[in-house]
Motif scaffolding. Sequence first.
Motif, PDB file in Angstrom:
ATOM      1  N   ALA A 259     -59.410 -65.383  38.436  1.00 55.87           N
ATOM      2  CA  ALA A 259     -58.435 -66.506  38.252  1.00 55.87           C
ATOM      3  C   ALA A 259     -59.384 -67.521  37.662  1.00 55.87           C
ATOM      4  N   GLY A 260     -60.528 -67.707  38.290  1.00 54.17           N
ATOM      5  CA  GLY A 260     -61.382 -69.229  37.588  1.00 54.17           C
ATOM      6  C   GLY A 260     -61.555 -68.929  36.078  1.00 54.17           C
ATOM      7  N   LEU A 261     -61.672 -67.655  35.487  1.00 56.58           N
ATOM      8  CA  LEU A 261     -62.073 -67.368  34.508  1.00 56.58           C
ATOM      9  C   LEU A 261     -60.741 -67.464  33.518  1.00 56.58           C
ATOM     10  N   LEU A 262     -59.699 -67.179  34.065  1.00 59.46           N
ATOM     11  CA  LEU A 262     -58.225 -67.411  33.265  1.00 59.46           C
ATOM     12  C   LEU A 262     -57.934 -68.778  33.099  1.00 59.46           C
ATOM     13  N   GLN A 263     -58.331 -69.464  34.083  1.00 58.51           N
ATOM     14  CA  GLN A 263     -57.985 -70.964  34.170  1.00 58.51           C
ATOM     15  C   GLN A 263     -58.849 -71.571  33.049  1.00 58.51           C
ATOM     16  N   ILE A 264     -60.102 -71.349  32.900  1.00 60.36           N
ATOM     17  CA  ILE A 264     -61.014 -71.945  31.705  1.00 60.36           C
ATOM     18  C   ILE A 264     -60.698 -71.537  30.605  1.00 60.36           C
ATOM     19  N   VAL A 265     -60.443 -70.245  30.277  1.00 63.19           N
ATOM     20  CA  VAL A 265     -60.185 -69.613  29.080  1.00 63.19           C
ATOM     21  C   VAL A 265     -58.528 -70.327  28.585  1.00 63.19           C
ATOM     22  N   GLY A 266     -57.953 -70.439  29.351  1.00 62.97           N
ATOM     23  CA  GLY A 266     -56.575 -71.086  29.207  1.00 62.97           C
ATOM     24  C   GLY A 266     -56.602 -72.351  28.839  1.00 62.97           C
ATOM     25  N   VAL A 267     -57.534 -73.129  29.461  1.00 63.13           N
ATOM     26  CA  VAL A 267     -57.800 -74.536  29.223  1.00 63.13           C
ATOM     27  C   VAL A 267     -58.152 -74.893  27.527  1.00 63.13           C
ATOM     28  N   PHE A 268     -59.492 -74.105  27.648  1.00 61.92           N
ATOM     29  CA  PHE A 268     -59.874 -73.953  26.230  1.00 61.92           C
ATOM     30  C   PHE A 268     -58.928 -73.780  24.957  1.00 61.92           C
ATOM     31  N   GLY A 269     -57.967 -72.680  25.375  1.00 65.19           N
ATOM     32  CA  GLY A 269     -57.083 -72.254  24.305  1.00 65.19           C
ATOM     33  C   GLY A 269     -56.133 -73.259  23.994  1.00 65.19           C
ATOM     34  N   LEU A 270     -55.634 -73.783  25.171  1.00 64.53           N
ATOM     35  CA  LEU A 270     -54.574 -74.992  24.928  1.00 64.53           C
ATOM     36  C   LEU A 270     -54.897 -76.147  24.306  1.00 64.53           C
ATOM     37  N   PHE A 271     -56.242 -76.508  24.623  1.00 63.59           N
ATOM     38  CA  PHE A 271     -56.938 -77.552  24.045  1.00 63.59           C
ATOM     39  C   PHE A 271     -56.863 -77.446  22.429  1.00 63.59           C
ATOM     40  N   ILE A 272     -57.534 -76.224  22.052  1.00 64.46           N
ATOM     41  CA  ILE A 272     -57.476 -75.787  20.334  1.00 64.46           C
ATOM     42  C   ILE A 272     -56.070 -75.899  19.919  1.00 64.46           C
ATOM     43  N   ILE A 273     -55.023 -75.407  20.742  1.00 60.43           N
ATOM     44  CA  ILE A 273     -53.792 -75.370  20.205  1.00 60.43           C
ATOM     45  C   ILE A 273     -53.247 -76.675  19.735  1.00 60.43           C
ATOM     46  N   ILE A 274     -53.410 -77.522  20.951  1.00 58.36           N
ATOM     47  CA  ILE A 274     -52.773 -78.784  20.821  1.00 58.36           C
ATOM     48  C   ILE A 274     -53.421 -79.818  19.879  1.00 58.36           C
ATOM     49  N   VAL A 275     -54.844 -79.775  19.733  1.00 55.13           N
ATOM     50  CA  VAL A 275     -55.392 -80.334  18.621  1.00 55.13           C
ATOM     51  C   VAL A 275     -55.028 -79.906  17.358  1.00 55.13           C
ATOM     52  N   TYR A 276     -54.840 -78.570  17.142  1.00 53.69           N
ATOM     53  CA  TYR A 276     -54.183 -78.004  15.832  1.00 53.69           C
ATOM     54  C   TYR A 276     -52.947 -78.631  15.555  1.00 53.69           C
ATOM     55  N   ASP A 277     -51.892 -78.579  16.672  1.00 54.56           N
ATOM     56  CA  ASP A 277     -50.454 -79.043  16.316  1.00 54.56           C
ATOM     57  C   ASP A 277     -50.004 -79.285  17.533  1.00 54.56           C
ATOM     58  N   LYS A 278     -49.812 -80.553  18.199  1.00 58.18           N
ATOM     59  CA  LYS A 278     -49.451 -80.828  19.593  1.00 58.18           C
ATOM     60  C   LYS A 278     -47.979 -80.576  19.729  1.00 58.18           C
ATOM     61  N   SER A 279     -47.225 -80.627  18.653  1.00 55.43           N
ATOM     62  CA  SER A 279     -45.701 -80.451  18.532  1.00 55.43           C
ATOM     63  C   SER A 279     -45.217 -78.951  18.345  1.00 55.43           C
ATOM     64  N   SER A 280     -46.177 -78.064  18.343  1.00 53.02           N
ATOM     65  CA  SER A 280     -45.949 -76.654  17.928  1.00 53.02           C
ATOM     66  C   SER A 280     -45.339 -76.058  19.079  1.00 53.02           C
ATOM     67  N   LEU A 281     -44.447 -75.192  18.917  1.00 50.91           N
ATOM     68  CA  LEU A 281     -43.632 -74.308  20.038  1.00 50.91           C
ATOM     69  C   LEU A 281     -44.928 -73.505  20.535  1.00 50.91           C
ATOM     70  N   CYS A 282     -45.880 -73.356  19.729  1.00 53.12           N
ATOM     71  CA  CYS A 282     -47.033 -72.344  20.576  1.00 53.12           C
ATOM     72  C   CYS A 282     -47.595 -73.215  21.907  1.00 53.12           C
ATOM     73  N   VAL A 283     -47.570 -74.442  21.763  1.00 51.16           N
ATOM     74  CA  VAL A 283     -47.955 -74.980  23.154  1.00 51.16           C
ATOM     75  C   VAL A 283     -47.320 -74.574  24.242  1.00 51.16           C
TER      76      VAL A 283
END
Length: 173
Positions: free
Chosen positions: A37-61
């Motif tokens: 669960a901790g690994l999923l949370q950390i990987v998810g946070v890093f993935g979300l950070f990358i997506i939001i920095v790339y395009d914060k208004s994207s549907l992918c967020v």
Amino acid sequence: MCITDYDLLQMSDFFGSACSLWFTLVAMASIRKKHVAGLLQIVGVFGLFIIIVYDKSSLCVIAIPIFSGLATITCSWGVKMYRRKHLYPSWRRYVFYLVPGVVLAVIGGVSFAFLETESNYKYLHSLWHVCVALSIVLLLPPKSGGKGEICGVSESTVAMSQLPTVPFSEDVS
């Protein structure tokens, strides 16, 4: 007047929202192995950070955490159903919590994504926040202590008079 850049505030808002969505879905999966669960949370946070920095208004967020979280829940609950040979969670949980929680989340999402205009923004955006808050309350799993337990002790065996008291001193310096 704000002390920081508007884009930074907006990015922080989107990141916080996406992280709360992701953490809720990981919590719903009820993964017993804490390191997974901790690994999923950390990987998810890093993935979300990358997506939001790339395009914060994207549907992918929103789409990526929802589909990844639903896949995680499906796998986790599927394994539990296979091992237990019965429905997980109980049908009562589906009827009284999960279905109403999903309905509220969909109502909030539809109002936010498709119905919101500049003239009705303050009403529908408030509806969005209320729906999301209530859906999270319904969707999160119950506390692990079980029904009616306070710190592992049955609530019926704990009287208010038995709880420790802290003496009050009027001399505060």
